[in-house]
Every structure is written in structure tokens, then in C-alpha cells.
Design a protein around this motif. Structure first.
Motif, short mmCIF file in Angstrom:
data_model
loop_
_atom_site.label_atom_id
_atom_site.label_comp_id
_atom_site.label_asym_id
_atom_site.label_seq_id
_atom_site.Cartn_x
_atom_site.Cartn_y
_atom_site.Cartn_z
N TRP A 7 -35.78 -36.42 -25.15
CA TRP A 7 -36.15 -37.01 -26.39
C TRP A 7 -37.05 -36.36 -27.32
CZ3 TRP A 7 -33.96 -42.27 -26.67
CH2 TRP A 7 -33.44 -42.71 -25.43
N LEU A 114 -36.29 -46.39 -23.54
CA LEU A 114 -36.65 -45.37 -22.28
C LEU A 114 -36.83 -46.32 -20.97
CD1 LEU A 114 -39.84 -44.15 -24.47
CD2 LEU A 114 -37.74 -42.70 -23.85
N CYS A 117 -33.00 -46.58 -20.01
CA CYS A 117 -32.37 -45.27 -19.40
C CYS A 117 -32.95 -44.91 -18.08
CB CYS A 117 -32.78 -44.31 -20.53
SG CYS A 117 -31.82 -44.40 -22.13
N ASN A 124 -36.53 -39.53 -18.18
CA ASN A 124 -36.80 -38.98 -19.47
C ASN A 124 -37.79 -38.06 -19.74
OD1 ASN A 124 -35.39 -41.52 -20.71
ND2 ASN A 124 -36.94 -42.81 -19.80
#
Length: 226
Positions: A7, A114, A117, A124
């Protein structure tokens, strides 16, 4: 199958606006009026010379990263006629100001995206062109808990879209078999990810004109597609 999502930070997890220009202007508040320093006049000086700009030095890290910034900000102030000692003092105060978590607006769906996921089996990671203290800022923004590791340009001395940075990111993630990059910058995030052979998501955009695999208007939408 091991899956990872990298990210971006500014403009992806937090709302993007001219943070650097605003902060450098705030540091000049005691003398800005006297020397005619305004946001619009200052902004062109902050549109170049950073490590991620073509004329910047991408190799600077740690305290040297900030020494490079102080020189840049001091020169910007001096161009308005500010005396060097006053300009350098103000430039040196930018570091503390930019690290203030109150300056950052985290997207309201960032934490949930987040977490979801991770629930879907992804690990992450953060991949950002930014100052070396970014990981500590994540702690104060209550986001660090969602990340397995952080890869920050001000720590490793490489910037997006340099494919070498993406290779370092792969190493940090122990070479997962599937990798996604989520970011708002068509060049740094999307073109960089494509050059590394990653999947990519352009986020907070209405149109996908850069060849990203997905284009999503919100972080919540990213989760739905993965």
C-alpha cells in the motif's frame, strides 16, 4: 499460496493535499507577511528537488534525508529575501511539524480495508516514497498494526518507480507468489508495479488511464475485488 498487498501512504491511506507546501509555509509564519511568502508563491519551490523528483537525490536516508530537506527549504525562503539564519531556523522546524499526526486525515475506510484484506489471506505491507520516520507516524495514526513490514524510501535510499525498490519490497515480503500494489499515483505506483510484474490497483480515481489492473474509487471497493 502466499499473497501480499503493498500500500502507498499519501493519497492512498491518507488524503492527499499539498502537505509539504502548507507545512513549509506554517514554519515561515513569523516572517511570511514581511517577505511576501504565500502558498501559491511557495508551491513551485516544493514541486521539485525532493528525492522522488527527477532532480532530487534518491539515495539520501536517515538524518541525511532531512539535511537535504533543510537545505532545500532554506534556499526557498532565501529566494524571497529572508536572511539565512532566519531561513535555516524555520527550515529546521519543518521536520517536527510534518511528523505531527494531527496533520494527516486517514481515509475512514482504511483500517477496515486493511483488516479485511488480512482476513482474506493477504499480508499487508507499506511501500512509500517518504521521510524515514514514516513507520513511527503509522503507529501514532493507529495503522501500524495492520502491516507486516514497511518499505520506505527515506530508509532504503530508493524511490518509486525504480524497479530496484520493488525488488527490495519483494525481499521484505519473502517473495510471495501473488503481489498487488495499491496506490493513487499512475507513475510511481502503477507504472512501477507493472515494471516489476506486479498486479496493480489505482485508487481514489474515477478513470483508469494508466493500465492498472483495477481502478477503484474507495479502499472498500479494493477489498471487494481482491
Amino acid at each position: 499460496m502466499r499473497k501480499a498487498i503493498f500500500w502507498d501512504f499519501d493519497g492512498t491511506l491518507t488524503r492527499s493535499y499539498p502537505m509539504w507546501t502548507q507545512t513549509v509555509l506554517e514554519a515561515a509564519a513569523p516572517f511570511a507577511g514581511e517577505y511576501g511568502i504565500t502558498f501559491d508563491k511557495l508551491r513551485p519551490f516544493l514541486a521539485k528537488g525532493f528525492p522522488w523528483h527527477p532532480d532530487g537525490n534518491p539515495s539520501v536516508t536517515g538524518d541525511d534525508w532531512w539535511k537535504d530537506r533543510v537545505l532545500k527549504f532554506t534556499a526557498a525562503y532565501k529566494s524571497f529575501g529572508v536572511p539565512e539564519n532566519l531561513a535555516e531556523k524555520a527550515a529546521s522546524s519543518v521536520r517536527e511539524r510534518i511528523l505531527d499526526p494531527k496533520k494527516y486525515q486517514v481515509y475512514p475506510d482504511a483500517s477496515a480495508a486493511l483488516a479485511l484484506c488480512a482476513y482474506k489471506g493477504y499480508k499487508n505491507y507499506l511501500l512509500s516514497d517518504n521521510f524515514p520516520e514514516l513507520e513511527g507516524l503509522l503507529e501514532r495514526l493507529y495503522l501500524r498494526q495492520f502491516f507486516t513490514a514497511c518499505v520506505v524510501s527515506g530508509v532504503v535510499g530508493l524511490n518509486k518507480p525504480n524497479v530496484k525498490l520493488f525488488r527490495k519490497a519483494e525481499l521484505a515480503a519473502s517473495f510471495p507468489s501473488m503481489i498487488w500494489m495499491v496506490g493513487d499515483n499512475p507513475n510511481a505506483d502503477i507504472a512501477g508495479a507493472k515494471s516489476a510484474g506486479w498486479h496493480s490497483v489505482l485508487v481514489h480515481r474515477e478513470e483508469n488511464n494508466c493500465g492498472a489492473d483495477l481502478c477503484c474509487t474507495t479502499l472498500t471497493e479494493v477489498v471487494r475485488h481482491l
